[in-house]
Design a protein around this motif. Structure first.
Motif, short mmCIF file in Angstrom:
data_model
loop_
_atom_site.label_atom_id
_atom_site.label_comp_id
_atom_site.label_asym_id
_atom_site.label_seq_id
_atom_site.Cartn_x
_atom_site.Cartn_y
_atom_site.Cartn_z
N ALA A 59 2.03 15.69 -9.56
CA ALA A 59 1.15 16.57 -10.33
C ALA A 59 1.29 16.30 -11.82
O ALA A 59 0.60 16.94 -12.62
CB ALA A 59 1.48 18.03 -10.03
N ARG A 60 2.17 15.37 -12.18
CA ARG A 60 2.45 15.08 -13.60
C ARG A 60 2.85 16.35 -14.35
O ARG A 60 2.45 16.60 -15.47
CB ARG A 60 1.26 14.43 -14.28
N HIS A 61 3.63 17.17 -13.68
CA HIS A 61 4.11 18.42 -14.27
C HIS A 61 5.60 18.50 -13.96
O HIS A 61 5.98 18.92 -12.87
CB HIS A 61 3.35 19.60 -13.68
N GLU A 62 6.41 18.13 -14.91
CA GLU A 62 7.85 18.06 -14.67
C GLU A 62 8.51 19.43 -14.89
O GLU A 62 8.33 20.04 -15.93
CB GLU A 62 8.46 17.03 -15.61
N VAL A 63 9.22 19.88 -13.88
CA VAL A 63 10.01 21.11 -13.98
C VAL A 63 11.39 20.84 -13.39
O VAL A 63 11.56 19.92 -12.59
CB VAL A 63 9.35 22.30 -13.23
N THR A 64 12.35 21.65 -13.76
CA THR A 64 13.69 21.50 -13.19
C THR A 64 13.72 22.11 -11.80
O THR A 64 12.87 22.95 -11.44
CB THR A 64 14.74 22.20 -14.07
N ILE A 67 8.44 10.50 -10.82
CA ILE A 67 7.47 9.82 -9.98
C ILE A 67 6.27 9.46 -10.85
O ILE A 67 5.74 10.31 -11.56
CB ILE A 67 7.02 10.73 -8.81
N ASN A 68 5.86 8.21 -10.77
CA ASN A 68 4.72 7.75 -11.55
C ASN A 68 3.52 7.58 -10.60
O ASN A 68 3.46 6.63 -9.83
CB ASN A 68 5.05 6.43 -12.24
N PRO A 69 2.54 8.48 -10.69
CA PRO A 69 1.39 8.42 -9.79
C PRO A 69 0.27 7.50 -10.27
O PRO A 69 -0.83 7.54 -9.72
CB PRO A 69 0.93 9.87 -9.77
N PRO A 78 0.83 -1.21 0.00
CA PRO A 78 0.00 0.00 0.00
C PRO A 78 0.86 1.26 0.00
O PRO A 78 0.84 2.07 0.92
CB PRO A 78 -0.82 -0.14 1.28
N ILE A 79 1.66 1.41 -1.05
CA ILE A 79 2.55 2.56 -1.22
C ILE A 79 2.13 3.28 -2.49
O ILE A 79 1.98 2.65 -3.54
CB ILE A 79 4.02 2.11 -1.30
N PHE A 80 1.93 4.59 -2.38
CA PHE A 80 1.44 5.37 -3.50
C PHE A 80 2.33 6.57 -3.75
O PHE A 80 2.62 7.34 -2.84
CB PHE A 80 0.01 5.85 -3.23
N ASP A 81 2.78 6.73 -4.99
CA ASP A 81 3.53 7.92 -5.38
C ASP A 81 2.53 9.01 -5.74
O ASP A 81 1.52 8.76 -6.39
CB ASP A 81 4.42 7.63 -6.59
N ILE A 82 2.84 10.23 -5.32
CA ILE A 82 1.96 11.36 -5.57
C ILE A 82 2.71 12.34 -6.46
O ILE A 82 3.84 12.72 -6.18
CB ILE A 82 1.57 12.04 -4.24
#
Length: 136
Positions: free
Chosen positions: A37-42, A77-79, A31-35
């Motif tokens: 925003a699916r918005h990649e910035v440097t 990170i893959n949410p 039960p581990i979840f990556d969170i």
């Protein structure tokens, strides 16, 4: 910040059921979840956003330093698991979120200054929390 907190809340209150024995050899069943925003910035872009939100000039406040040895070039990170199993997706506009988060900390300065004064840092030592009080 609101999207992230809502996602953590969703994970904490999800009806996940027992962890199956197969999770010992298949971590995807944990039960581990990556969170995300699916918005990649440097990192540099994020620093520019924070400094600008503080009303400061990034050219005056950002100093480039050499990368440390074996520096990670990208964090990904893959949410998908949180999105599919919990139905959790960001709802706020990512471009305005950093400034809103900075604004919250500016408005609540007394809160974090008190923590800094009492503890000397803003970090939280989860190991110091007794198991009986976790989750409350």
């Amino acid at each position: 910040m609101t999207d992230h907190c809502a996602a953590v809340h969703r994970v904490l209150h999800a009806e996940l059921g027992p962890t199956p024995p197969q999770a010992a050899t298949d971590p995807a069943l944990l039960p581990i979840f990556d969170i995300s925003a699916r918005h990649e910035v440097t990192n540099l872009d994020m620093v520019h956003r924070v400094v600008t939100a503080l009303g400061l000039d990034p050219a005056e406040w950002i100093e480039r330093i050499p990368d440390r040895p074996n520096h990670d070039r990208r964090y990904l990170i893959n949410p998908e698991k949180a999105e599919t199993r919990l139905g959790r997706r960001p709802v706020h506009d990512f471009d305005s979120a950093p400034a809103e988060t900075v604004g919250w900390y500016v408005e609540h300065r007394a809160w974090w200054e008190r923590i800094l004064e009492e503890k000397g840092e803003l970090g939280f030592d989860w190991g110091a929390v007794s198991p009986a009080t976790r989750g409350h």
